[in-house]
Design a protein around this motif. Structure first.
Motif, PDB file in Angstrom:
ATOM      1  N   LEU A 114       0.876  -1.221   0.005  1.00  0.00           N
ATOM      2  CA  LEU A 114      -0.170   0.094  -0.132  1.00  0.00           C
ATOM      3  C   LEU A 114       0.921   1.204  -0.041  1.00  0.00           C
ATOM      4  O   LEU A 114       0.587   2.245  -0.683  1.00  0.00           O
ATOM      5  N   ALA A 115       2.001   1.225   0.508  1.00  0.00           N
ATOM      6  CA  ALA A 115       2.877   2.300   0.834  1.00  0.00           C
ATOM      7  C   ALA A 115       3.480   2.729  -0.639  1.00  0.00           C
ATOM      8  O   ALA A 115       3.667   3.855  -1.135  1.00  0.00           O
ATOM      9  N   ALA A 167       9.597   4.573   2.379  1.00  0.00           N
ATOM     10  CA  ALA A 167       9.684   4.744   0.876  1.00  0.00           C
ATOM     11  C   ALA A 167       9.725   6.185   0.462  1.00  0.00           C
ATOM     12  O   ALA A 167      10.339   6.787  -0.424  1.00  0.00           O
ATOM     13  N   LEU A 168       9.071   7.222   1.262  1.00  0.00           N
ATOM     14  CA  LEU A 168       9.004   8.482   1.179  1.00  0.00           C
ATOM     15  C   LEU A 168      10.762   9.040   1.400  1.00  0.00           C
ATOM     16  O   LEU A 168      10.930   9.874   0.424  1.00  0.00           O
ATOM     17  N   THR A 169      11.256   8.709   2.329  1.00  0.00           N
ATOM     18  CA  THR A 169      12.742   9.038   2.415  1.00  0.00           C
ATOM     19  C   THR A 169      13.371   8.629   1.205  1.00  0.00           C
ATOM     20  O   THR A 169      14.311   9.486   0.854  1.00  0.00           O
ATOM     21  N   GLU A 390      19.756   0.161  -1.734  1.00  0.00           N
ATOM     22  CA  GLU A 390      19.802  -0.680  -2.561  1.00  0.00           C
ATOM     23  C   GLU A 390      18.511  -1.199  -3.199  1.00  0.00           C
ATOM     24  O   GLU A 390      18.652  -2.332  -3.758  1.00  0.00           O
ATOM     25  N   THR A 391      17.669  -0.505  -2.561  1.00  0.00           N
ATOM     26  CA  THR A 391      16.255  -1.103  -3.289  1.00  0.00           C
ATOM     27  C   THR A 391      15.692   0.066  -4.112  1.00  0.00           C
ATOM     28  O   THR A 391      15.748   1.047  -3.908  1.00  0.00           O
ATOM     29  N   SER A 392      15.204  -0.387  -5.178  1.00  0.00           N
ATOM     30  CA  SER A 392      14.580   0.392  -6.399  1.00  0.00           C
ATOM     31  C   SER A 392      13.484   1.371  -5.615  1.00  0.00           C
ATOM     32  O   SER A 392      12.788   0.795  -4.780  1.00  0.00           O
ATOM     33  N   PRO A 393      13.488   2.640  -5.919  1.00  0.00           N
ATOM     34  CA  PRO A 393      12.477   3.539  -5.159  1.00  0.00           C
ATOM     35  C   PRO A 393      11.036   3.003  -5.184  1.00  0.00           C
ATOM     36  O   PRO A 393      10.360   3.335  -4.194  1.00  0.00           O
TER      37      PRO A 393
END
Length: 473
Positions: A114-115, A167-169, A390-393
């Motif tokens: 959901l985020a 996620a926003l960061t 290291e995670t895709s946005p």
């Protein structure tokens, strides 16, 4: 010894990394290179500015600080209310952390999806609003039968709040400043662990536990108010896939269930992120087996000295704060040294406590607490930064949601396993055994860091996302 992290923003989100290049950069270090991407002069200009000039980050940082401080203020009051004012059975007291962990198990990965799908700031504001209502409900709870469900529902709001923050960061902070943002939030978290209970105890000395609960509700209200101006923030989606097959698939609207599946597929195909979460679960399992048993240990070896627990807790917090401040000044730190070194220090501190005897001085207890705190801060900051960088946005929310879900399972299982081991083997041998196991996990991370977090084995962002989406299709 949990970890939490922070979030930040830029006016038009233009400081997200260049979509045309792989998200996982060719560096295995916690502090990214200060050399800007040549393809983005504007990004280089923004990244050279201080993080505090990013007013959106400042708002998010203030909101996080208020919420974290309120939570620790509140936690002590609830324990006092249940144990002393209501005289609840020990089983009821033991159910409190379980009730707060179950929502993470059930809804962690869903919250992450959901985020990534919905507006993150609005999710956070909504969670703050519902948390206020539930906290007021706790204020008027007449018995544990009402309290436990309210605590579970309030914990659920945090389950949805954290992935949105992470996620926003990732979207709004320049890559060169992600580590600084993570360490700042870790600093606030550790300070809240020290100052929150301390100030809460002062308030409890003059007022009732209900006043502390009311302060938490007020802190959440201020947190939502600080975030309110960001409710219309335009979130920019990252173009992450390049092959023709996936470009065709992206034209079709994705369902929530498909995005949820893609989060798990992405984690399976992303070498660094997957290994980091698995490594974190193994170490956390060892730590949580004894984290709630410090009172049992000191009750056996120093039954007449209740202040020992306070000295230990304060030194752990002080060690974490010190290392977080130090990390902000270091030019470079490898993932293996941050994650493996953190668990090594934590394991050394726990094992050392297992050899504490009745004649052990307070100074030695403080030294072991500092060692444990140094490891806690080192691991926490490195973990949060690594998962963000290291995670895709477009997958940050889902990755942190899955992490929350897995960690919640550990949070329920590990204390029960630790309690059973202590009952059969005794506190001191258990601390020695668990401490050495944690130390070994950390040493493994240091020695095999090239295998666990090497970059030459990673595929590009488009390859990883493509394989994840093909697996879902």
């Amino acid at each position: 010894m949990k970890q939490q992290s922070s979030r930040t923003e830029e006016p038009h989100l233009s400081n997200v990394e260049n979509p045309s290049r792989p998200v996982n950069s060719a560096r295995n270090d916690v502090f990214p290179s200060s050399t800007p991407d040549n393809s983005s002069g504007e990004s280089a200009t923004k990244s050279s500015k201080s993080l505090w000039t990013n007013l959106k980050f400042v708002r998010l940082f203030m909101a996080y600080a208020l919420a974290t401080f309120g939570d620790w203020f509140d936690a002590l009051a609830i324990q006092i209310m249940v144990a002393y004012r209501w005289g609840a059975d020990p089983l009821i007291i033991a159910l409190i952390p379980v009730c707060m962990a179950v929502p993470g198990i059930l809804f962690g990965s869903v919250a992450g999806a959901l985020a990534d799908r919905l507006h993150k700031v609005r999710i956070m504001i909504l969670c703050d609003g519902i948390t206020i209502a539930l906290t007021v409900g706790i204020l008027f709870a007449p018995s544990p039968a009402w309290l436990l469900p309210l605590l579970a529902l309030r914990a659920m709001m945090s389950v949805f709040h954290v992935p949105a923050q992470q996620a926003l960061t990732r979207q709004i902070v320049a890559e060169e400043q992600l580590f600084q943002a993570s360490s700042l939030n870790g600093f606030v978290n550790q300070c809240a662990k020290i100052a929150g209970p301390l100030l809460g105890a002062v308030v409890l000395a003059f007022f009732s536990p209900q006043i502390c609960i009311l302060i938490n509700a007020s802190a959440r209200l201020l947190s939502g108010a600080v975030l309110w101006p960001l409710r219309r923030l335009v979130e920019k989606k990252e173009a992450l896939v390049t092959d023709e097959h996936n470009e065709e698939n992206q034209k079709e609207p994705e369902t929530f269930f498909k995005q949820w599946q893609q989060g798990w597929k992405y984690l399976r195909h992303t070498h660094t992120v997957r290994n980091t979460i698995v490594f974190g679960c193994l170490g956390l399992m060892s730590i949580l087996m004894v984290e709630y048993q410090f009172t049992t240990l000191f009750r056996e070896i120093k039954p007449g000295n209740e202040s020992m627990l306070g000295w230990l807790g304060s030194s752990v917090g002080a060690g974490a704060v010190f290392i977080i401040l130090l990390l902000n000044r270091l030019p470079r730190l490898g993932y293996g040294w941050g994650l493996g070194g953190g668990y090594f220090l934590i394991g050394a501190g726990i094992a050392g406590l297992g050899w504490v005897g009745p004649d052990t001085s307070t100074a030695w207890i403080i030294m072991l607490g500092l060692c444990t705190g140094l490891g806690n801060g080192l691991f926490m900051v490195t973990m949060n930064y690594l998962l963000q960088k290291e995670t895709s946005p477009d997958y940050v929310g889902r990755v942190f949601g899955i992490q929350n879900s897995l960690y919640s399972v550990v949070l329920v299982a590990a204390p029960l396993a630790g309690g059973a081991i202590i009952r059969s083997a005794g506190p001191s041998p258990t601390f020695q055994m668990i401490g050495l196991a944690t130390l070994a996990i950390g040493l493994t991370g240091i020695l095999f860091q090239r295998m666990l977090w090497s970059l030459n084995r990673r595929s590009t962002s488009s390859e990883k996302v493509g394989s994840a989406q093909q697996g879902v299709s």
